[in-house]
Design a protein around this motif. Sequence first.
Motif, PDB file in Angstrom:
ATOM      1  N   ASP A 224       0.832  -1.205   0.000  1.00  0.00           N
ATOM      2  CA  ASP A 224       0.000   0.000   0.000  1.00  0.00           C
ATOM      3  C   ASP A 224       0.866   1.254   0.000  1.00  0.00           C
ATOM      4  OD1 ASP A 224       0.950  -0.278   2.544  1.00  0.00           O
ATOM      5  OD2 ASP A 224      -0.923   0.220   3.543  1.00  0.00           O
ATOM      6  N   VAL A 225       0.238   2.385  -0.079  1.00  0.00           N
ATOM      7  CA  VAL A 225       0.952   3.654  -0.237  1.00  0.00           C
ATOM      8  C   VAL A 225       1.818   3.965   0.978  1.00  0.00           C
ATOM      9  CG1 VAL A 225       0.654   6.127  -0.580  1.00  0.00           C
ATOM     10  CG2 VAL A 225      -0.840   4.528  -1.765  1.00  0.00           C
ATOM     11  N   SER A 226       1.340   3.746   2.164  1.00  0.00           N
ATOM     12  CA  SER A 226       2.125   4.088   3.353  1.00  0.00           C
ATOM     13  C   SER A 226       3.361   3.210   3.478  1.00  0.00           C
ATOM     14  CB  SER A 226       1.268   3.981   4.605  1.00  0.00           C
ATOM     15  OG  SER A 226       0.826   2.647   4.782  1.00  0.00           O
ATOM     16  N   ALA A 227       3.258   1.936   3.109  1.00  0.00           N
ATOM     17  CA  ALA A 227       4.431   1.063   3.158  1.00  0.00           C
ATOM     18  C   ALA A 227       5.448   1.472   2.099  1.00  0.00           C
ATOM     19  CB  ALA A 227       4.013  -0.387   2.970  1.00  0.00           C
ATOM     20  N   ALA A 228       4.983   1.861   0.929  1.00  0.00           N
ATOM     21  CA  ALA A 228       5.889   2.307  -0.133  1.00  0.00           C
ATOM     22  C   ALA A 228       6.588   3.607   0.264  1.00  0.00           C
ATOM     23  CB  ALA A 228       5.120   2.497  -1.429  1.00  0.00           C
ATOM     24  N   GLU A 229       5.861   4.509   0.907  1.00  0.00           N
ATOM     25  CA  GLU A 229       6.470   5.760   1.361  1.00  0.00           C
ATOM     26  C   GLU A 229       7.494   5.508   2.459  1.00  0.00           C
ATOM     27  OE1 GLU A 229       3.345   8.382   2.548  1.00  0.00           O
ATOM     28  OE2 GLU A 229       2.537   8.529   0.509  1.00  0.00           O
ATOM     29  N   ALA A 230       7.183   4.590   3.357  1.00  0.00           N
ATOM     30  CA  ALA A 230       8.121   4.261   4.428  1.00  0.00           C
ATOM     31  C   ALA A 230       9.392   3.637   3.860  1.00  0.00           C
ATOM     32  CB  ALA A 230       7.469   3.321   5.426  1.00  0.00           C
ATOM     33  N   LEU A 231       9.225   2.781   2.855  1.00  0.00           N
ATOM     34  CA  LEU A 231      10.386   2.171   2.201  1.00  0.00           C
ATOM     35  C   LEU A 231      11.231   3.231   1.514  1.00  0.00           C
ATOM     36  CD1 LEU A 231      11.899  -0.400   1.414  1.00  0.00           C
ATOM     37  CD2 LEU A 231      10.452  -0.508  -0.616  1.00  0.00           C
ATOM     38  N   ALA A 232      10.585   4.186   0.850  1.00  0.00           N
ATOM     39  CA  ALA A 232      11.316   5.247   0.160  1.00  0.00           C
ATOM     40  C   ALA A 232      12.087   6.112   1.155  1.00  0.00           C
ATOM     41  CB  ALA A 232      10.355   6.104  -0.656  1.00  0.00           C
ATOM     42  N   VAL A 233      11.481   6.429   2.284  1.00  0.00           N
ATOM     43  CA  VAL A 233      12.161   7.228   3.311  1.00  0.00           C
ATOM     44  C   VAL A 233      13.353   6.465   3.872  1.00  0.00           C
ATOM     45  CG1 VAL A 233      11.906   8.233   5.618  1.00  0.00           C
ATOM     46  CG2 VAL A 233      10.135   8.595   3.896  1.00  0.00           C
ATOM     47  N   GLY A 234      13.173   5.193   4.128  1.00  0.00           N
ATOM     48  CA  GLY A 234      14.271   4.379   4.647  1.00  0.00           C
ATOM     49  C   GLY A 234      15.420   4.261   3.663  1.00  0.00           C
ATOM     50  N   LEU A 235      15.102   4.074   2.386  1.00  0.00           N
ATOM     51  CA  LEU A 235      16.149   3.965   1.372  1.00  0.00           C
ATOM     52  C   LEU A 235      16.870   5.295   1.175  1.00  0.00           C
ATOM     53  CD1 LEU A 235      14.456   1.647  -1.265  1.00  0.00           C
ATOM     54  CD2 LEU A 235      16.285   1.083   0.344  1.00  0.00           C
ATOM     55  N   ARG A 236      16.137   6.397   1.283  1.00  0.00           N
ATOM     56  CA  ARG A 236      16.796   7.705   1.191  1.00  0.00           C
ATOM     57  C   ARG A 236      17.751   7.914   2.362  1.00  0.00           C
ATOM     58  NH1 ARG A 236      11.645  10.142  -0.181  1.00  0.00           N
ATOM     59  NH2 ARG A 236      11.615  11.031   1.913  1.00  0.00           N
ATOM     60  N   ALA A 237      17.348   7.481   3.550  1.00  0.00           N
ATOM     61  CA  ALA A 237      18.220   7.613   4.722  1.00  0.00           C
ATOM     62  C   ALA A 237      19.476   6.752   4.571  1.00  0.00           C
ATOM     63  CB  ALA A 237      17.465   7.233   5.992  1.00  0.00           C
ATOM     64  N   ILE A 238      19.313   5.553   4.064  1.00  0.00           N
ATOM     65  CA  ILE A 238      20.477   4.683   3.836  1.00  0.00           C
ATOM     66  C   ILE A 238      21.393   5.288   2.784  1.00  0.00           C
ATOM     67  CG2 ILE A 238      21.188   2.449   2.905  1.00  0.00           C
ATOM     68  CD1 ILE A 238      18.714   1.252   4.300  1.00  0.00           C
ATOM     69  N   GLY A 239      20.813   5.823   1.712  1.00  0.00           N
ATOM     70  CA  GLY A 239      21.619   6.450   0.662  1.00  0.00           C
ATOM     71  C   GLY A 239      22.384   7.658   1.172  1.00  0.00           C
ATOM     72  N   ALA A 240      21.731   8.483   1.983  1.00  0.00           N
ATOM     73  CA  ALA A 240      22.408   9.656   2.535  1.00  0.00           C
ATOM     74  C   ALA A 240      23.523   9.240   3.493  1.00  0.00           C
ATOM     75  CB  ALA A 240      21.403  10.555   3.246  1.00  0.00           C
TER      76      ALA A 240
END
Length: 84
Positions: A2-18
């Motif tokens: 769902d949308v909230s899980a996809a957004e949470a994944l995107a935030v987590g991946l951005r944090a790992i990338g940074a």
Amino acid sequence: MDVSAAEALAVGLRAIGAGLCMGLGAIGPGVGEGNAVGKALEGMARQPESASTLRTNMILGCGITETTGIYSLIIAFLILFAMG
């Protein structure tokens, strides 16, 4: 997914990338500045009369080397805040 899980994944991946950006971006300046300062001190110990010239060149070189760390910090901020 769902949308909230996809957004949470995107935030987590951005944090790992940074985090990777800053971690890897700090290795180069750290090693480079340590090497430059070590060699400058070695040169000052061998020829004390050239200490002022070596010190000036060392500080200039460290300033130029540090810009890569600052660039990686800017990219990490862009990853965290501008890509959302």
